[in-house]
Enzyme design. Sequence first.
Site, PDB file in Angstrom:
ATOM      1  N   CYS A 159     -53.941 -35.962 -31.106  1.00  9.87           N
ATOM      2  CA  CYS A 159     -53.233 -36.781 -30.129  1.00  9.87           C
ATOM      3  C   CYS A 159     -53.862 -38.171 -30.045  1.00  9.87           C
ATOM      4  O   CYS A 159     -54.824 -38.483 -30.744  1.00  9.87           O
ATOM      5  CB  CYS A 159     -53.311 -36.098 -28.769  1.00  9.87           C
ATOM      6  SG  CYS A 159     -55.010 -35.862 -28.260  1.00  9.87           S
ATOM      7  N   CYS A 178     -54.853 -25.326 -33.963  1.00 11.15           N
ATOM      8  CA  CYS A 178     -55.261 -25.612 -32.585  1.00 11.15           C
ATOM      9  C   CYS A 178     -54.742 -26.974 -32.126  1.00 11.15           C
ATOM     10  O   CYS A 178     -54.915 -27.351 -30.980  1.00 11.15           O
ATOM     11  CB  CYS A 178     -56.780 -25.596 -32.461  1.00 11.15           C
ATOM     12  SG  CYS A 178     -57.454 -23.953 -32.631  1.00 11.15           S
ATOM     13  N   CYS A 216     -61.510 -34.037 -26.930  1.00  8.38           N
ATOM     14  CA  CYS A 216     -61.395 -34.916 -28.113  1.00  8.38           C
ATOM     15  C   CYS A 216     -62.734 -35.616 -28.381  1.00  8.38           C
ATOM     16  O   CYS A 216     -63.125 -35.795 -29.531  1.00  8.38           O
ATOM     17  CB  CYS A 216     -60.304 -35.959 -27.903  1.00  8.38           C
ATOM     18  SG  CYS A 216     -58.678 -35.226 -27.694  1.00  8.38           S
ATOM     19  N   ASP A 234     -55.741 -30.019 -33.115  1.00  2.94           N
ATOM     20  CA  ASP A 234     -56.638 -31.154 -33.351  1.00  2.94           C
ATOM     21  C   ASP A 234     -57.498 -30.859 -34.566  1.00  2.94           C
ATOM     22  O   ASP A 234     -58.008 -29.752 -34.703  1.00  2.94           O
ATOM     23  CB  ASP A 234     -57.600 -31.353 -32.164  1.00  2.94           C
ATOM     24  CG  ASP A 234     -56.872 -31.849 -30.943  1.00  2.94           C
ATOM     25  OD1 ASP A 234     -56.053 -32.767 -31.063  1.00  2.94           O
ATOM     26  OD2 ASP A 234     -57.133 -31.298 -29.861  1.00  2.94           O
TER      27      ASP A 234
END
Length: 279
Positions: free
Chosen positions: A61, A35, A105, A37
Site C-alpha cells: 500500500c 499477506c 509497514c 505486503d
Amino acid sequence: MWEYSDKVLDHFRHPRNVGAIQNPDGVGEVGSMACGDALKLAFKLDAQGRIADVKFQTFGCASAIASSSALTELIKGKTLEEAGRITNQDIADYLGGLPEQKMHCSVMGREALELAIAHYRTGKRAAKVLEGKVVCRCFGVTEEEILRVVRENRLTAVEQVTNYCKAGGGCGKCRPEIEALIERVRGEAAPAPAAAPAPLTALQKIKRIEEIMEKEIRPALKKDGGDIELLDVDGSRVLVALRGMCANCQVARFPLKDVVEARLREFVAPDLVVEEARS
Ligand code: FES
C-alpha cells in the site's frame, strides 16, 4: 481514507531508490503477496563499508511504499552498524508519522534491512526465520518480535500490536498471549524506586542551612526589623539566636518551630530540630 502526512504522500507518489542492484552486497526480503505486503531491499557498500547504494521493490500500500522509500533515504551513507540501529519508529518519524493501523509497514522495512545485513554478514540469503516461540500462527509472528515492537514503540494494547506486526489480526486465538506479553513489558518498565539521597556531610548540612535561612527565612524577619543567626549545628540540633526586634518579641518565637524548623526540615533534612540559644 487514511490520513497521511505530506511526506508520506510525497514518498508514495515519488518513491526514492526504487529498483534492483546488480551484484548487491546484501539482500533482504520480507512479507508475501498473500499477506498483501512484500518488500525486497538490496544494498551495496563502498570501500569504507558505508551503504553507497540501496534500492527496494515492494508490493504494498501507500505506506509500505513510503516506508521503504524513507528507509532507503535514512540508511544511505551509513555503516551497517549505524543502519542496524534504525527502528521502525525512526522510519515513521522521518515520514512525519504513519496511521497506527499502518505501522506494520515501518516494521516490515526494519525487518527487510535486518535480513539484508544478515545476508551480507553470513553470505546466506534467508527469508524471515521464525526463531523462538510462534505466538500468532495466522501471521507467523514470534514472541520475540511481539516483545520487540511492544518495547520499541511502548505499546499498551493488543490492537496496537496488531497494527504494528499483524499478530492477533486473524482468528484472534493468540490475543490473550499477546496481552500477557504486553503485561510482561509493562512490568519491566515499572520505575525502580528512587534511591534515597546520600546523607549530607556536616559541612554540607551547615552550608545548606545557611543558604535556606538566607533565602527563605531571613528576608521575612528583616521586614519586621528582626533577624536570625545560626550559632551551631550539632547533629540534627540547630542552634539559632533571634536578633533585632525578634530578640525581645515573644510572638517571634512561635514562628521558630512553625516556620524555621519546618523550612529546614523541608529543604535540608527531615530530622532537624531548631532551638533558640539561651543567653
Ligand atoms: S493465531 Fe494470531 S490471529 Fe490467529
